[in-house]
Design an enzyme around this catalytic site. Structure first.
Site, PDB file in Angstrom:
ATOM      1  N   GLY A 169      48.721  42.381  41.423  1.00  0.00           N
ATOM      2  CA  GLY A 169      49.713  41.663  40.628  1.00  0.00           C
ATOM      3  C   GLY A 169      50.832  41.162  41.521  1.00  0.00           C
TER       4      GLY A 169
ATOM      5  N   CYS B 203      45.665  47.057  45.478  1.00  0.00           N
ATOM      6  CA  CYS B 203      46.893  46.358  45.864  1.00  0.00           C
ATOM      7  C   CYS B 203      48.071  46.826  45.009  1.00  0.00           C
ATOM      8  CB  CYS B 203      46.679  44.853  45.808  1.00  0.00           C
ATOM      9  SG  CYS B 203      47.954  43.910  46.699  1.00  0.00           S
ATOM     10  N   TYR B 204      48.592  45.981  44.115  1.00  0.00           N
ATOM     11  CA  TYR B 204      49.661  46.420  43.217  1.00  0.00           C
ATOM     12  C   TYR B 204      49.226  47.651  42.418  1.00  0.00           C
ATOM     13  CZ  TYR B 204      53.024  46.316  39.343  1.00  0.00           C
ATOM     14  OH  TYR B 204      53.984  46.654  38.408  1.00  0.00           O
TER      15      TYR B 204
ATOM     16  N   HIS C 191      42.072  44.138  49.206  1.00  0.00           N
ATOM     17  CA  HIS C 191      41.308  43.600  48.074  1.00  0.00           C
ATOM     18  C   HIS C 191      39.805  43.703  48.369  1.00  0.00           C
ATOM     19  CE1 HIS C 191      44.520  41.828  45.582  1.00  0.00           C
ATOM     20  NE2 HIS C 191      45.155  41.687  46.727  1.00  0.00           N
TER      21      HIS C 191
ATOM     22  N   GLU D 231      37.462  43.191  46.356  1.00  0.00           N
ATOM     23  CA  GLU D 231      36.702  42.262  45.518  1.00  0.00           C
ATOM     24  C   GLU D 231      36.456  40.907  46.160  1.00  0.00           C
ATOM     25  OE1 GLU D 231      41.039  41.730  44.203  1.00  0.00           O
ATOM     26  OE2 GLU D 231      39.752  43.267  45.074  1.00  0.00           O
TER      27      GLU D 231
ATOM     28  N   ASP E 199      28.400  24.341  31.843  1.00  0.00           N
ATOM     29  CA  ASP E 199      29.022  25.227  30.861  1.00  0.00           C
ATOM     30  C   ASP E 199      28.759  24.782  29.429  1.00  0.00           C
ATOM     31  OD1 ASP E 199      29.994  26.469  33.121  1.00  0.00           O
ATOM     32  OD2 ASP E 199      31.928  25.452  33.036  1.00  0.00           O
TER      33      ASP E 199
ATOM     34  N   LYS F  61      30.770  31.431  36.721  1.00  0.00           N
ATOM     35  CA  LYS F  61      29.853  30.302  36.853  1.00  0.00           C
ATOM     36  C   LYS F  61      28.436  30.755  37.198  1.00  0.00           C
ATOM     37  CE  LYS F  61      30.815  26.389  36.909  1.00  0.00           C
ATOM     38  NZ  LYS F  61      30.774  25.329  35.866  1.00  0.00           N
TER      39      LYS F  61
END
Length: 510
Positions: free
Chosen positions: A54, A81-82, A168, A170, A226, A366
């Site tokens: 964040g 992180c945050y 991070h 991710e 989409d 996606k």
């Protein structure tokens, strides 16, 4: 089905964390920090919790916090992180701030033995983005990783199954990040690997069969991945009660309107109405320069066209859209900072004239949408078509939009796509296109001075569109595209190639 709860504290990678967990065949759900409590966490039976990053500082009274009892539920928690700093702060540790401890970008991190780092070497590259840091550990915690500037790059309390990482895991720049997330959800949380797109298709179709029984739904069909997947999914659920309206706003790629009509009417036999509304949109956009204003205008006009068509076709109960996760996070839903609004998300007026909005793909990325499309039987060439934004070329033309500029960028984009295919580069890039910059420069053609516009070529490689690298295209391909564009597209005197990655840039220019 086992599931992981991702508690959102407003960072830009929140959806990506959920996507990474799902890639391990473990279902993940996201909830804002102020929309979830201990009682609901226990009732839902989550096997693990992840605190996201964040933009705030944990010691700021206005920053988002959580109920400390979450750490006492006996459910494994991973703070990122945050979320890592907040875990330390809420558990009785201290968080400090110093410019000397700031780390941004690729950073070498040194790891200790830990269930979280099983299979991770003693040192590796991770993606850092912080100035604040954990200065004093909470009682019962130990340091399990450090960097040259950050003494506590990761911490743990193994007994309570609480873990925090300053970096991070991710993002793809963290080399062993996915391995760490896999360790957390499979070895620490002990989740079963039972999430896949077959389940999603079946459960979603069944869900809408019940929820939309006897209801008529109007879907805006752009021909992109989409909206196409959304159309097929809903058609399997409600059949003829789905009507697709294809609004040709005049901002599509070259010859794309005809291709969409032929594909869905001819190939799929879908009940589709084409509305040629180019002049109408162009009139609304006349004199508009600000990108957000363009998006809002196009989003609102789309809905107005739908309302008019629904009036002609009969009464509709719901409006369906192909909104996906990146649309939501980049539009600042929840607590994330707004990067740009999407016509599917931020441009809808309150008086849309429908009972509600149906978004069957809202929780998918996606690549998950593509996988779902293949499960539903859509042709491979359609499922893997180039991504194209809802506002179309409006987000690829800087400055005022005119008919002349639309034609220039359409022709330049078509040439670039042809040369990418000719050079066998179309498979190495995730998305590529041309942008018309509102910049004019002097050129020379023959013995005459010219004064024309600049085309920017953009190509990125990514697996999730939350982060992206610019594509290292062969110079020969760029040279052929540039030569053809300046020779064949009237009004263009200069071509440049965009070598910005995301972040800090976005994939689209506007």
């Amino acid at each position: 089905m086992d599931k992981i709860l991702v508690i959102d504290f407003g960072g830009q990678y929140n959806q990506l964390i959920a996507r990474r967990v799902r890639s391990e065949h473990v279902y993940a759900e996201i909830a804002a920090y102020n929309k979830i409590d201990c009682k609901k966490i226990v009732e839902e039976g989550y096997k693990g919790i992840i605190f996201t990053g964040g933009p705030n500082s944990v010691y700021d009274e206005k920053s988002p916090h959580f109920d400390p009892e979450i750490l006492n539920l006996g459910i494994p928690v991973l703070g990122i992180c945050y979320g890592h700093q907040l875990m330390a702060y809420m558990a009785g540790g201290k968080v400090g701030s110093a410019e000397s401890s700031s780390e941004y970008g690729k950073t070498t991190v040194f790891f200790e033995e830990s269930p979280l780092f099983d299979g991770t070497p003693a040192e590796s590259i991770c993606w850092m983005s912080h100035t604040d840091f954990v200065s004093d550990l909470p009682e019962g915690f130990k340091i399990i990783a450090h960097s040259s500037k950050c003494g506590c790059a990761a911490m743990s309390c193994d007994e309570r199954k609480l873990y925090g990482v300053q970096f991070h895991p991710e993002v793809t720049h963290s080399v062993y990040g996915q391995n760490m997330l896999r360790n957390f959800v499979t070895k620490i949380c002990k989740c079963k690997l039972d999430w896949n797109m077959d389940d999603y298709a079946a459960t979603t179709i069944e869900k809408y069969k019940k929820e939309l029984a006897g209801k008529k739904v109007l879907l805006g069909l752009s021909g992109g991945v989409d909206s196409s997947v959304a159309a097929v999914l809903l058609s399997k659920a409600i059949g003829d009660n789905l009507v697709c309206v294809f609004v040709d706003h005049g901002l599509l790629r070259k010859n794309e309107g005809d291709f969409v009509e032929e594909t869905f009417k001819g190939h799929f036999g879908i009940n589709m109405v084409r509305v040629n509304a180019g002049p109408r949109f162009l009139g609304k956009l006349a004199g508009v320069l600000e990108p957000e204003a363009k998006r809002k205008i196009i989003g609102a006009e789309f809905v107005r066209v739908f309302e008019e068509e629904s009036g002609k076709l009969g009464k509709f109960d719901y409006l369906a859209q192909g909104t996906i996760y990146p649309d939501v996070v980049e539009s600042g839903n929840g607590n994330s900072a707004v990067i740009k609004s999407h016509h599917n998300v931020g441009g809808l007026p309150e008086d849309i004239g429908f009972s509600g909005v149906v978004e069957p793909l809202r929780y998918l990325f996606k690549d998950e949408v593509r996988a779902l499309g293949e499960k539903l039987g859509l042709p491979h060439e359609l499922v893997y078509r180039q991504p194209f934004p809802g506002p179309g070329l409006a987000v690829r033309i800087t400055g005022e939009i005119t008919e002349e500029k639309i034609k220039m960028v359409q022709d330049a984009d078509a040439i670039f796509r042809e040369e990418m295919a000719n050079g066998h580069c179309d498979k190495m890039a995730s998305q590529y296109f041309a942008v018309l910059a509102d910049v004019r420069s002097v050129g020379v053609m023959g013995d005459f001075r010219t004064y024309g516009y600049t085309i920017i070529l953009r190509s990125v490689t990514t697996d999730d569109f939350m982060t992206a690298e610019w594509t290292r295209l062969p110079f020969e391909v760029l040279e052929k595209a540039s030569n053809r564009i300046t020779n064949e597209v009237k009004g263009i005197t200069r071509v440049a190639y965009d070598i910005s990655s995301k972040p800090p840039a976005t994939v689209e220019w506007l």
